[in-house]
Design an enzyme around this catalytic site. Structure first.
Site, PDB file in Angstrom:
ATOM      1  N   THR A  39       4.424  -0.627   0.244  1.00  0.00           N
ATOM      2  CA  THR A  39       4.914  -0.701  -1.140  1.00  0.00           C
ATOM      3  C   THR A  39       6.438  -0.797  -1.181  1.00  0.00           C
ATOM      4  O   THR A  39       6.996  -1.532  -2.001  1.00  0.00           O
ATOM      5  CB  THR A  39       4.445   0.540  -1.934  1.00  0.00           C
ATOM      6  OG1 THR A  39       3.028   0.626  -1.817  1.00  0.00           O
ATOM      7  CG2 THR A  39       4.813   0.443  -3.394  1.00  0.00           C
ATOM      8  N   HIS A  42       7.313  -4.246  -0.470  1.00  0.00           N
ATOM      9  CA  HIS A  42       7.021  -4.997  -1.689  1.00  0.00           C
ATOM     10  C   HIS A  42       8.182  -4.909  -2.676  1.00  0.00           C
ATOM     11  O   HIS A  42       8.583  -5.889  -3.287  1.00  0.00           O
ATOM     12  CB  HIS A  42       5.782  -4.370  -2.331  1.00  0.00           C
ATOM     13  CG  HIS A  42       4.721  -5.343  -2.667  1.00  0.00           C
ATOM     14  ND1 HIS A  42       4.134  -6.153  -1.716  1.00  0.00           N
ATOM     15  CD2 HIS A  42       4.157  -5.662  -3.850  1.00  0.00           C
ATOM     16  CE1 HIS A  42       3.253  -6.912  -2.319  1.00  0.00           C
ATOM     17  NE2 HIS A  42       3.241  -6.647  -3.610  1.00  0.00           N
ATOM     18  N   HIS A  60       8.531   7.491  -0.391  1.00  0.00           N
ATOM     19  CA  HIS A  60       7.602   8.555  -0.794  1.00  0.00           C
ATOM     20  C   HIS A  60       6.806   9.121   0.379  1.00  0.00           C
ATOM     21  O   HIS A  60       6.034  10.044   0.205  1.00  0.00           O
ATOM     22  CB  HIS A  60       6.635   8.026  -1.856  1.00  0.00           C
ATOM     23  CG  HIS A  60       5.849   6.846  -1.389  1.00  0.00           C
ATOM     24  ND1 HIS A  60       6.267   5.553  -1.563  1.00  0.00           N
ATOM     25  CD2 HIS A  60       4.692   6.764  -0.708  1.00  0.00           C
ATOM     26  CE1 HIS A  60       5.388   4.729  -1.023  1.00  0.00           C
ATOM     27  NE2 HIS A  60       4.424   5.439  -0.498  1.00  0.00           N
TER      28      HIS A  60
HETATM   29 ZN    ZN Z   1       2.887   4.735   0.825  1.00  0.00          ZN
END
Ligand code: ZN
Length: 338
Positions: A39, A42, A60
């Site tokens: 992500t 991304h 995260h």
């Molecule tokens: Zn992740």
């Protein structure tokens, strides 16, 4: 303190920032490691510019220690090792049926609000999971992606007598395969990249290349014709969608792990013919985090081999450029105190 900032246009900067006191019901974490997620890549590619609040610190998949406690925080002590479950479900409503982790108004910390790719990070105390004093903080940065894998395998209801096929041998695919194998099931990873196949084998997994062999025939041979009981679709590409309904046997369960941004073609007839089930799986629940923490703390699986690079925060731009240029890599961690 040092913080990285995504500025848009495939650009990160590293800035000096004042360390802030944690707010009410917040803690300040001294971030140890922050892993780079698909992500995050991304976001770097600009695919989520409408969602992220540029300029923003992302990240995260982290581990760290508690550095300061805000007002009205209890049950935590400074110096304790923790990980954050980056789901802000404070907007949960009765209509979410108690599924807080996918509630309609869910905010993902590190995407919708500042993330962990910085030296110190203030987060709501309710997002914390405690680690044991002996838990390795480098491995602990894998707890978030490992929780995804634990959630996927739990929802699949995979049994030890069954065969699972994992389509896609990237970081999440291999973690899914490791967790699936841990249940005692027979696990086959299908991956086209030879270096990733080699990595899967290094992890003790059975991995094959569907460009070189007929995957469906191979799985039939392995299962006396029964085919797969569970298929994890982690590749996110059309050939995987084409094969998932073929490789699944009667009453097979297909877990949709990959994030498909567009509508794709699926052979729905096979769902009728073999009474297949398609199961969506998104992030994780508390119990998945606890299981992942347990697995990382015991450290009986080759998690160490999943980490292919560790870089200081100051190298963030290079880290993301390298990920683009090297499709063989697995988990890259940012060392947030280096
Ligand atoms: Zn992740």
């Amino acid at each position: 303190m040092k913080a990285t900032v995504y500025e848009g246009n495939k650009t990160f900067s590293v800035i000096d920032k004042e360390i802030k006191a944690p707010g009410n019901e917040e803690v300040r974490i001294k971030v140890a490691y922050s892993g780079v997620c698909g992500t995050d890549v991304h976001i770097y590619h600009g695919m989520m510019d409408k969602r992220v609040n540029i300029p923003v610190t992302i990240g995260h998949e982290m581990s760290g220690t508690i550095d300061a406690l805000g007002d009205d925080v209890s049950g935590f002590e400074i110096g304790e090792k923790v990980v954050v479950r980056p789901l802000d479900d404070r907007g949960v409503k009765p209509s979410d049926k108690g599924f807080n982790h996918i509630c309609e108004d869910l905010k993902f910390i590190g995407i919708d609000s500042p993330g962990s790719m910085q030296q110190y990070w203030n987060v709501p105390a309710f997002t914390l999971h405690k680690l044991k004093a002996e838990t390795d903080l480098k491995l602990a940065a894998l707890i978030e992606p490992l929780s995804v894998a634990v959630h996927d395998v739990r929802l699949s209801e995979l049994q030890s007598s069954e065969t699972a096929v994992v389509l896609g041998g990237g970081p999440i695919g291999l973690l899914v395969a490791m967790v699936a194998k841990e249940t005692g099931a027979n696990v086959i990873v299908s991956e086209v990249n030879e270096n990733r196949i080699a990595k899967a084998k290094e992890l003790g997994l059975n991995a094959v290349n569907p460009m070189k062999i007929d995957l469906v025939e191979y799985v039939k041979e392995q299962t006396e014709g029964r085919r797969a009981d569970v298929v994890f679709e982690v590749a996110g590409v059309q050939p995987a969608l084409d094969v998932m309904t073929e490789v699944a046997g009667i009453r097979g369960r297909i877990l949709m792990v990959a994030i498909h941004g567009q509508k794709k073609e699926i052979d729905l007839f096979k769902f009728f013919w073999k009474e297949l089930k398609l199961i969506g799986a998104r992030v994780y629940e508390k119990e998945d985090y606890e299981k992942a923490i347990d697995l990382i703390t015991k450290n009986e699986l080759p998690f160490e081999e999943m980490i292919t690079d560790v870089q200081p925060l100051s190298n963030i731009q290079k880290v993301f450029e390298n990920i683009d240029n090297n499709p063989d890599g697995m988990k890259v961690l940012m060392d947030c105190q280096a």
